[in-house]
Design a protein around this motif. Structure first.
Motif, mmCIF file in Angstrom:
data_model
loop_
_atom_site.group_PDB
_atom_site.id
_atom_site.type_symbol
_atom_site.label_atom_id
_atom_site.label_comp_id
_atom_site.label_asym_id
_atom_site.label_seq_id
_atom_site.Cartn_x
_atom_site.Cartn_y
_atom_site.Cartn_z
ATOM 1 N N TRP A 109 1.708 11.026 -0.430
ATOM 2 C CA TRP A 109 2.253 9.822 -1.064
ATOM 3 C C TRP A 109 3.216 9.212 -0.059
ATOM 4 O O TRP A 109 4.277 9.754 0.224
ATOM 5 C CB TRP A 109 2.967 10.166 -2.362
ATOM 6 N N TYR A 127 -8.001 7.057 7.735
ATOM 7 C CA TYR A 127 -7.226 7.201 6.510
ATOM 8 C C TYR A 127 -7.602 6.115 5.509
ATOM 9 O O TYR A 127 -8.039 5.031 5.886
ATOM 10 C CB TYR A 127 -5.728 7.135 6.817
ATOM 11 N N LYS A 154 0.835 -1.199 0.000
ATOM 12 C CA LYS A 154 0.000 0.000 0.000
ATOM 13 C C LYS A 154 0.874 1.255 0.000
ATOM 14 O O LYS A 154 0.523 2.284 0.562
ATOM 15 C CB LYS A 154 -0.944 0.003 1.202
ATOM 16 N N ARG A 196 -6.624 11.572 4.196
ATOM 17 C CA ARG A 196 -7.297 11.666 5.502
ATOM 18 C C ARG A 196 -8.774 11.898 5.235
ATOM 19 O O ARG A 196 -9.149 12.894 4.611
ATOM 20 C CB ARG A 196 -6.715 12.810 6.332
ATOM 21 N N PHE A 247 -6.316 4.269 1.629
ATOM 22 C CA PHE A 247 -5.343 4.095 0.541
ATOM 23 C C PHE A 247 -6.089 4.191 -0.784
ATOM 24 O O PHE A 247 -7.045 3.460 -1.020
ATOM 25 C CB PHE A 247 -4.668 2.722 0.678
ATOM 26 N N ALA A 275 -13.154 5.381 1.134
ATOM 27 C CA ALA A 275 -12.083 5.362 0.137
ATOM 28 C C ALA A 275 -12.634 5.630 -1.256
ATOM 29 O O ALA A 275 -12.001 6.310 -2.073
ATOM 30 C CB ALA A 275 -11.362 4.018 0.165
ATOM 31 N N TRP A 332 -2.348 8.200 0.006
ATOM 32 C CA TRP A 332 -3.220 8.057 1.162
ATOM 33 C C TRP A 332 -3.942 9.384 1.420
ATOM 34 O O TRP A 332 -3.379 10.454 1.204
ATOM 35 C CB TRP A 332 -2.417 7.675 2.409
ATOM 36 N N TRP A 340 3.784 3.812 5.175
ATOM 37 C CA TRP A 340 2.345 3.612 5.105
ATOM 38 C C TRP A 340 1.826 2.653 6.165
ATOM 39 O O TRP A 340 0.634 2.681 6.508
ATOM 40 C CB TRP A 340 1.929 3.126 3.714
ATOM 41 N N ASP A 378 -1.963 2.289 8.138
ATOM 42 C CA ASP A 378 -2.728 1.147 7.640
ATOM 43 C C ASP A 378 -3.591 0.569 8.761
ATOM 44 O O ASP A 378 -3.097 0.293 9.856
ATOM 45 C CB ASP A 378 -1.769 0.077 7.113
ATOM 46 N N SER A 432 -3.759 14.878 1.862
ATOM 47 C CA SER A 432 -3.341 13.588 1.315
ATOM 48 C C SER A 432 -1.827 13.573 1.219
ATOM 49 O O SER A 432 -1.171 14.614 1.309
ATOM 50 C CB SER A 432 -3.965 13.349 -0.068
#
Length: 380
Positions: A238, A253, A164, A170, A255, A177, A168, A244, A248, A236
């Motif tokens: 990367w 949050y 992942k 918030r 992905f 998602a 990402w 990550w 996770d 957001s």
């Protein structure tokens, strides 16, 4: 943004300098004459996959362990390879090939030199470097467009399906998602707009109601990206391996996507030394590289605890951190159309100009085809 602009100016200045004196505008990157390709024991049909196959579950090309066998050059050669880092996992095949003597078996003494791509490009084009272990970033496209005799000649990796690493967000109240909107958001990243990551990022933006112009980029240091996301400084980010893992499973949050599975976005870039002056050495380098992948990086190589210990020591990283994320899918092949998709994202980001370059101006698959004994006509 200042850093991105400075990088672009540096590369464009180098392009103009080389175009004016050190290289002609015409295409001088491809080998001067067709080369004879012989069958390679241990490298059968599985050593080549159709470049047009972009299936996420595509098995990467592989030969038997220990193959392709070394074919030492008649005269020993020293090659200088530039890379942005010595510690990233995607550099591991090069580090291990040096450690295990795989390059030496080919008659090559390989030296690694840490250089960022903008600084390495003009040196590669002039022949002061032999190889750049990087990616066909916007700077590379601009350089080739300006006269640099450079080609992307081999891939490096694609992510595991469980990875992942990527974009990402918030989540706002009531968002999921699938419903998260990025339009008008602020994004934190270590990576400038000229990076190959713009390609998957562009796709993720489009899936969430945004484009390059509707998202504000904030370039941050590696230690600051996660803090900015969790602290509310950006909407957001990367997130790379293994960062990550910190978010996770947290429902605040989500992905949104990462590098496409089964599609390498970087690897080996050659200049005139290995493309035209000494293609035998160019093939030898890729033969050692592919042999290293075939021998040590098959499948889930992190399942081997002894190998993880060796790799962690070589890369100077904690073994626990190394095993906290899935194994990479090491892959020396280049997919058809990748550079078209990359160039679209660069144009969307406004970091390249002019008409897109055709694939054969950026990519050359013939050298790794020769290394594994793939004859033209067996597949595209």
């Amino acid at each position: 943004m200042r850093r991105i602009r400075t990088t672009t100016v540096t590369v464009l200045t180098a392009v103009l300098a080389l175009s004016a004196g050190c290289a002609a505008k015409e295409d001088t990157a491809s080998p001067s004459a067709p080369r004879t390709i012989k069958a390679v024991p241990g490298c059968g049909k599985a050593a080549w996959t159709d470049p047009a196959d972009r299936a996420p579950d595509r098995a990467p090309a592989r030969c038997d362990k220990g193959t392709p066998a070394p074919a030492p050059l008649k005269k020993r050669r020293t090659l200088t390879v530039a890379t942005g880092t010595l510690n990233a996992e995607y550099v591991a095949p090069l580090r291990l090939a040096i450690e295990k003597g795989e390059f030496k078996k080919e008659g090559l003494d390989v030296e690694l030199k840490v250089l960022p791509t903008p600084e390495a490009l003009p040196l590669l084009a002039k022949g002061d470097l032999d190889t750049l272990w990087a990616a066909p970033e916007a700077a590379v496209v601009n350089g080739i467009n300006g006269g640099f005799p450079i080609r992307w000649v081999a891939g490096n990796f694609s992510p595991d399906p469980e990875s992942k690493s990527g974009l990402w967000v918030r989540l706002k109240k009531g968002e999921s998602a699938s419903s998260a909107s990025l339009k008008g958001s602020r994004m934190g990243t270590m990576i400038g707009k000229g990076s190959v990551i713009m390609y998957p990022m562009d796709s993720s933006f489009a899936s969430h109601g945004a484009d390059m112009n509707s998202v504000a980029f904030q370039q941050l240091g590696s230690a600051d990206v996660l803090t900015a996301l969790t602290g509310g400084g950006v909407d957001s980010a990367w997130l790379l391996d293994p960062v990550w893992r910190r978010v996770d499973g947290d429902k605040k949050y989500a992905f949104l996507g990462g590098q496409p599975q089964g599609e390498p976005l970087g690897g080996a870039l050659y200049g005139p030394n290995l493309l035209r002056k000494d293609p035998d050495a160019g093939v030898a380098f890729l033969r050692a590289y592919t042999r290293t992948v075939n021998t040590y990086f098959r499948g889930d190589y992190k399942a081997d605890k002894a190998f993880v210990t060796e790799l962690a020591k070589l890369l100077k990283v904690d073994a626990k951190i190394l095993t906290s994320v899935p194994s990479l899918r090491m892959d020396w092949e280049i997919r058809k159309g990748t550079t078209d998709r990359l160039q679209k994202s660069y144009r969307d980001a406004g970091v390249t100009k002019g008409a897109p370059l055709p694939e054969d101006r950026i990519v050359d698959r013939t050298l790794y085809a020769e290394a594994v004994g793939h004859r033209p006509g067996n597949a595209s």
